[in-house]
Design a protein around this motif. Structure first.
Motif, PDB file in Angstrom:
ATOM      1  N   VAL A  55       0.821  -1.203   0.000  1.00  0.00           N
ATOM      2  CA  VAL A  55       0.000   0.000   0.000  1.00  0.00           C
ATOM      3  C   VAL A  55       0.861   1.263   0.000  1.00  0.00           C
ATOM      4  CG1 VAL A  55      -1.716   1.342   1.269  1.00  0.00           C
ATOM      5  CG2 VAL A  55      -1.937  -1.142   1.120  1.00  0.00           C
ATOM      6  N   ILE A  56       1.729   1.389   0.983  1.00  0.00           N
ATOM      7  CA  ILE A  56       2.497   2.630   1.125  1.00  0.00           C
ATOM      8  C   ILE A  56       3.399   2.892  -0.081  1.00  0.00           C
ATOM      9  CG2 ILE A  56       4.353   3.711   2.462  1.00  0.00           C
ATOM     10  CD1 ILE A  56       2.927   2.744   4.986  1.00  0.00           C
ATOM     11  N   PRO A  57       4.166   1.912  -0.585  1.00  0.00           N
ATOM     12  CA  PRO A  57       4.981   2.209  -1.770  1.00  0.00           C
ATOM     13  C   PRO A  57       4.157   2.660  -2.973  1.00  0.00           C
ATOM     14  CG  PRO A  57       5.741   0.190  -0.739  1.00  0.00           C
ATOM     15  CD  PRO A  57       4.445   0.558  -0.067  1.00  0.00           C
ATOM     16  N   THR A  58       2.960   2.096  -3.130  1.00  0.00           N
ATOM     17  CA  THR A  58       2.107   2.508  -4.241  1.00  0.00           C
ATOM     18  C   THR A  58       1.655   3.948  -4.058  1.00  0.00           C
ATOM     19  OG1 THR A  58       1.321   0.224  -4.458  1.00  0.00           O
ATOM     20  CG2 THR A  58       0.064   1.921  -5.596  1.00  0.00           C
ATOM     21  N   TYR A  59       1.286   4.320  -2.849  1.00  0.00           N
ATOM     22  CA  TYR A  59       0.866   5.698  -2.601  1.00  0.00           C
ATOM     23  C   TYR A  59       2.034   6.678  -2.697  1.00  0.00           C
ATOM     24  CZ  TYR A  59      -3.992   4.748  -1.304  1.00  0.00           C
ATOM     25  OH  TYR A  59      -5.327   4.420  -1.336  1.00  0.00           O
ATOM     26  N   ILE A  60       3.224   6.244  -2.334  1.00  0.00           N
ATOM     27  CA  ILE A  60       4.397   7.102  -2.547  1.00  0.00           C
ATOM     28  C   ILE A  60       4.568   7.364  -4.041  1.00  0.00           C
ATOM     29  CG2 ILE A  60       6.914   7.235  -2.400  1.00  0.00           C
ATOM     30  CD1 ILE A  60       6.734   5.625   0.204  1.00  0.00           C
ATOM     31  N   GLY A  61       4.483   6.296  -4.835  1.00  0.00           N
ATOM     32  CA  GLY A  61       4.601   6.444  -6.281  1.00  0.00           C
ATOM     33  C   GLY A  61       3.520   7.326  -6.858  1.00  0.00           C
ATOM     34  N   LEU A  62       2.287   7.180  -6.351  1.00  0.00           N
ATOM     35  CA  LEU A  62       1.175   7.999  -6.822  1.00  0.00           C
ATOM     36  C   LEU A  62       1.424   9.474  -6.517  1.00  0.00           C
ATOM     37  CD1 LEU A  62      -1.734   8.436  -7.873  1.00  0.00           C
ATOM     38  CD2 LEU A  62      -2.529   7.940  -5.528  1.00  0.00           C
ATOM     39  N   ALA A  63       1.818   9.780  -5.296  1.00  0.00           N
ATOM     40  CA  ALA A  63       2.058  11.176  -4.924  1.00  0.00           C
ATOM     41  C   ALA A  63       3.201  11.773  -5.741  1.00  0.00           C
ATOM     42  CB  ALA A  63       2.357  11.278  -3.424  1.00  0.00           C
ATOM     43  N   ASP A  64       4.265  11.009  -5.923  1.00  0.00           N
ATOM     44  CA  ASP A  64       5.392  11.490  -6.732  1.00  0.00           C
ATOM     45  C   ASP A  64       4.949  11.777  -8.166  1.00  0.00           C
ATOM     46  OD1 ASP A  64       7.033  11.228  -4.529  1.00  0.00           O
ATOM     47  OD2 ASP A  64       7.991   9.373  -5.206  1.00  0.00           O
ATOM     48  N   TYR A 102      -0.643   4.425 -11.297  1.00  0.00           N
ATOM     49  CA  TYR A 102      -0.500   4.217  -9.859  1.00  0.00           C
ATOM     50  C   TYR A 102      -1.857   4.215  -9.172  1.00  0.00           C
ATOM     51  CZ  TYR A 102       4.591   4.411  -9.398  1.00  0.00           C
ATOM     52  OH  TYR A 102       5.922   4.122  -9.439  1.00  0.00           O
ATOM     53  N   TRP A 103      -2.724   5.150  -9.571  1.00  0.00           N
ATOM     54  CA  TRP A 103      -4.032   5.237  -8.937  1.00  0.00           C
ATOM     55  C   TRP A 103      -4.847   3.971  -9.163  1.00  0.00           C
ATOM     56  CZ3 TRP A 103      -6.852   7.123  -5.302  1.00  0.00           C
ATOM     57  CH2 TRP A 103      -8.236   7.031  -5.366  1.00  0.00           C
ATOM     58  N   ASN A 334      -6.813  -2.190 -12.219  1.00  0.00           N
ATOM     59  CA  ASN A 334      -7.572  -2.581 -11.032  1.00  0.00           C
ATOM     60  C   ASN A 334      -7.373  -4.051 -10.688  1.00  0.00           C
ATOM     61  OD1 ASN A 334     -10.484  -0.466 -11.730  1.00  0.00           O
ATOM     62  ND2 ASN A 334      -8.536   0.013 -10.767  1.00  0.00           N
ATOM     63  N   ILE A 335      -7.302  -4.902 -11.692  1.00  0.00           N
ATOM     64  CA  ILE A 335      -7.056  -6.324 -11.434  1.00  0.00           C
ATOM     65  C   ILE A 335      -5.640  -6.517 -10.905  1.00  0.00           C
ATOM     66  CG2 ILE A 335      -7.041  -8.644 -12.415  1.00  0.00           C
ATOM     67  CD1 ILE A 335      -9.812  -7.266 -12.237  1.00  0.00           C
ATOM     68  N   ILE A 336      -4.702  -5.761 -11.432  1.00  0.00           N
ATOM     69  CA  ILE A 336      -3.333  -5.820 -10.905  1.00  0.00           C
ATOM     70  C   ILE A 336      -3.325  -5.384  -9.446  1.00  0.00           C
ATOM     71  CG2 ILE A 336      -1.037  -4.768 -11.069  1.00  0.00           C
ATOM     72  CD1 ILE A 336      -1.413  -4.728 -14.108  1.00  0.00           C
ATOM     73  N   SER A 337      -4.145  -4.396  -9.087  1.00  0.00           N
ATOM     74  CA  SER A 337      -4.201  -3.970  -7.688  1.00  0.00           C
ATOM     75  C   SER A 337      -4.710  -5.109  -6.806  1.00  0.00           C
ATOM     76  CB  SER A 337      -5.084  -2.724  -7.529  1.00  0.00           C
ATOM     77  OG  SER A 337      -6.463  -3.015  -7.574  1.00  0.00           O
ATOM     78  N   ILE A 338      -5.640  -5.904  -7.311  1.00  0.00           N
ATOM     79  CA  ILE A 338      -6.123  -7.065  -6.566  1.00  0.00           C
ATOM     80  C   ILE A 338      -4.998  -8.080  -6.389  1.00  0.00           C
ATOM     81  CG2 ILE A 338      -7.652  -9.070  -6.684  1.00  0.00           C
ATOM     82  CD1 ILE A 338      -9.742  -7.230  -8.003  1.00  0.00           C
ATOM     83  N   ASP A 350       3.995  -4.558 -17.781  1.00  0.00           N
ATOM     84  CA  ASP A 350       3.553  -5.814 -18.363  1.00  0.00           C
ATOM     85  C   ASP A 350       3.144  -6.736 -17.228  1.00  0.00           C
ATOM     86  OD1 ASP A 350       6.174  -5.566 -20.765  1.00  0.00           O
ATOM     87  OD2 ASP A 350       4.077  -5.037 -20.994  1.00  0.00           O
ATOM     88  N   TYR A 351       1.877  -7.123 -17.227  1.00  0.00           N
ATOM     89  CA  TYR A 351       1.292  -7.844 -16.104  1.00  0.00           C
ATOM     90  C   TYR A 351       2.085  -9.092 -15.719  1.00  0.00           C
ATOM     91  CZ  TYR A 351      -2.130 -10.652 -13.562  1.00  0.00           C
ATOM     92  OH  TYR A 351      -2.771 -11.434 -12.640  1.00  0.00           O
ATOM     93  N   ASN A 352       2.514  -9.869 -16.700  1.00  0.00           N
ATOM     94  CA  ASN A 352       3.166 -11.145 -16.420  1.00  0.00           C
ATOM     95  C   ASN A 352       4.686 -11.089 -16.548  1.00  0.00           C
ATOM     96  OD1 ASN A 352       0.822 -12.746 -15.874  1.00  0.00           O
ATOM     97  ND2 ASN A 352       0.329 -12.647 -18.042  1.00  0.00           N
ATOM     98  N   SER A 353       5.256  -9.896 -16.449  1.00  0.00           N
ATOM     99  CA  SER A 353       6.697  -9.791 -16.663  1.00  0.00           C
ATOM    100  C   SER A 353       7.497 -10.374 -15.509  1.00  0.00           C
ATOM    101  CB  SER A 353       7.095  -8.325 -16.845  1.00  0.00           C
ATOM    102  OG  SER A 353       6.977  -7.645 -15.617  1.00  0.00           O
ATOM    103  N   GLY A 354       6.895 -10.376 -14.307  1.00  0.00           N
ATOM    104  CA  GLY A 354       7.620 -10.870 -13.147  1.00  0.00           C
ATOM    105  C   GLY A 354       8.604  -9.874 -12.569  1.00  0.00           C
ATOM    106  N   GLU A 355       8.710  -8.705 -13.156  1.00  0.00           N
ATOM    107  CA  GLU A 355       9.654  -7.705 -12.678  1.00  0.00           C
ATOM    108  C   GLU A 355       9.129  -7.048 -11.406  1.00  0.00           C
ATOM    109  OE1 GLU A 355      11.407  -3.350 -14.058  1.00  0.00           O
ATOM    110  OE2 GLU A 355      10.500  -4.693 -15.525  1.00  0.00           O
ATOM    111  N   THR A 356       9.968  -6.984 -10.396  1.00  0.00           N
ATOM    112  CA  THR A 356       9.574  -6.343  -9.149  1.00  0.00           C
ATOM    113  C   THR A 356       9.755  -4.842  -9.286  1.00  0.00           C
ATOM    114  OG1 THR A 356      10.194  -8.264  -7.839  1.00  0.00           O
ATOM    115  CG2 THR A 356      10.019  -6.173  -6.692  1.00  0.00           C
ATOM    116  N   LEU A 357       8.676  -4.112  -9.091  1.00  0.00           N
ATOM    117  CA  LEU A 357       8.713  -2.668  -9.270  1.00  0.00           C
ATOM    118  C   LEU A 357       9.071  -1.944  -7.976  1.00  0.00           C
ATOM    119  CD1 LEU A 357       8.193  -0.240 -11.136  1.00  0.00           C
ATOM    120  CD2 LEU A 357       5.813  -0.321 -10.429  1.00  0.00           C
ATOM    121  N   ILE A 358       8.540  -2.419  -6.867  1.00  0.00           N
ATOM    122  CA  ILE A 358       8.758  -1.682  -5.626  1.00  0.00           C
ATOM    123  C   ILE A 358       9.418  -2.570  -4.568  1.00  0.00           C
ATOM    124  CG2 ILE A 358       7.698  -0.260  -3.828  1.00  0.00           C
ATOM    125  CD1 ILE A 358       5.556   0.505  -5.768  1.00  0.00           C
TER     126      ILE A 358
END
Length: 437
Positions: A55-64, A102-103, A334-338, A350-358
């Motif tokens: 949650v927090i890393p996503t909101y940091i990214g959103l605010a940035d 991000y949102w 939204n599905i990715i958020s789930i 890319d949904y299935n890339s497996g790359e860690t973003l945060i």
């Protein structure tokens, strides 16, 4: 007008389940010796990783990203009428898409601050009220009140604010039918339009910073973001007349830290959470199931008239992100958020890339469910992938393909059904967790 049509199927369920948890908490979750039950101990780890690493890393990214969007819009305004370049508009449009991503990937946790302070409807109501917007731009008295900080704008009707107001001002549609495309808005903005764009972008930035601060605590956000909130506080009269701004800023000043409340529940105390089971229940019912229902039965269901919710009605004008042709990307986000809420992973574009973003998560809701019922965990993950893939078969422009008698009707219906199946399986997850001790 408002998008804020939450929990048409699950509000009552959430209340009843919460009441059930409250009733059993004394016996099952807070033993006399003060030690946590096995379920509570496991869910404590899940809730902690969920808040801190998802949650927090996503909101940091959103605010940035929202700050970058405001900066890009301010650059257009500073350039002035007749001097704006297509590159500047494209830069702002790309910043909009970044913030939008991000949102949408944060919509699986719209409980807490996003609802308490009305941030969700404030920045994400649709459709845009175009008639009211034209009247506003022609009103010299109102336009003279606009400020680059975006504080006065916050008092406008939700149909004139947020992502979709900026989308309309930054993107344009070319062509018709299935061949329609989205391009950068023309550069011939008026002074009033530039003032409006900057104000709306400022307000969006402010709201996204409030979200990050509410989850982390204002003292834990960057100094630059604290400076923005303090700038907002200087607009005393406007803030005091806006109940949500007033409450949010007052609560932040008084030490609001929603993540801390969730990670340290206190039965009978000021926390929104009685125990860790309560936190997990909120994650599922108020978070995951809420957005799964909304995507299927409202975001897709309303424009097509094919949703199962009582809120569903055939309304081809009720389309999210129509000017940027970003609707289906919104749904997939939204599905990715789930998935992020359940598995604790942050995927790349890319949904299935497996790359860690945060940040990686060690104790996810998925890992806890798998420890109890590996088959159910696999079915949940398959349902998430199924919903994403079904939505991925949909086509833009959604304003064209939403036609319930058109060639995409069955594809749209399959996406709705997949979202409802995803919704249903999380009821099994809830039951499984509640039956543990």
């Amino acid at each position: 007008m408002k998008k804020y049509l939450k929990l048409p199927l699950y509000a009552a369920m959430g209340v009843m389940l919460s009441m059930g948890m409250t009733a059993c908490s004394d016996d099952d979750d807070t033993p006399d010796d003060g030690e946590l039950t096995p379920r509570e101990a496991a869910l404590k780890e899940v809730v902690s990783d969920y808040t801190e690493n998802t949650v927090i890393p996503t909101y940091i990214g959103l605010a940035d990203a929202a700050i970058e969007l405001h900066t890009a819009c301010l650059a257009m305004s500073n350039a002035g009428v007749g001097n704006i370049t297509t590159a500047q508009v494209e830069t702002a449009g790309n910043a909009w898409k970044e913030a939008r991503q991000y949102w949408e990937r944060a919509e699986a946790w719209l409980f807490g601050p996003a609802g308490d302070y009305d941030v969700d409807p404030h920045i994400d109501s649709w459709p845009l009220d175009r008639a009211a917007l034209e009247a506003l731009l022609a009103n010299a008295t109102e336009m003279a009140k606009m400020d680059a900080d975006g504080v006065y704008v916050s008092s406008l009707d939700y149909g004139l604010l947020g992502f979709h107001a900026l989308e309309y001002m930054l993107f344009a549609l070319e062509g018709t039918g299935i061949s329609q495309t989205s391009v950068a808005h023309s550069t011939n903005y008026t002074a009033q339009q530039l003032s409006y764009i900057t104000g709306v972008a400022g307000d969006l930035r402010n709201q996204c910073i409030i979200l990050e601060a509410a989850w982390r605590g204002e003292s834990n956000i960057s100094q630059a973001k604290r400076d923005v909130l303090n700038q907002v506080r200087q607009h005393t009269e406007i803030v005091q007349n806006n109940q949500y701004y007033r409450r949010a800023l007052n609560d932040l000043a008084n030490g609001l830290n929603y993540a801390d409340e969730m990670m340290n529940p206190v039965e009978g105390g000021a926390s929104d959470f009685l125990n860790y089971l309560d936190g997990a229940q909120t994650m599922i019912v108020d978070g995951i199931q809420n957005i799964a229902n909304e995507v299927g039965n409202i975001k897709i269901g309303n424009p097509t008239g094919q949703g199962l919710s009582d809120e569903t009605e055939y309304d081809p004008d009720y389309i999210e992100s129509p000017y940027s042709l970003n609707s289906i990307s919104d749904f997939k986000g939204n599905i990715i958020s789930i998935e992020n809420a359940y598995r604790g992973i942050q995927t790349s574009q890319d949904y299935n890339s497996g790359e860690t973003l945060i940040k990686p998560v060690t104790y996810s809701l998925s890992s806890y469910v798998a420890s109890l019922d590996a088959s159910l965990d696999n079915r949940v993950k398959a349902a998430i992938t199924g919903a994403y893939n079904a939505i991925n078969q949909m086509k833009e422009p959604f304003a064209y393909t939403c036609n319930r008698n058109g060639e995409y009707a069955q594809i749209n219906l399959a996406a709705i059904n997949a979202c409802n199946e995803l919704n249903d399986i999380f009821s099994e997850v809830t039951a499984l967790i509640q039956n543990q001790r």
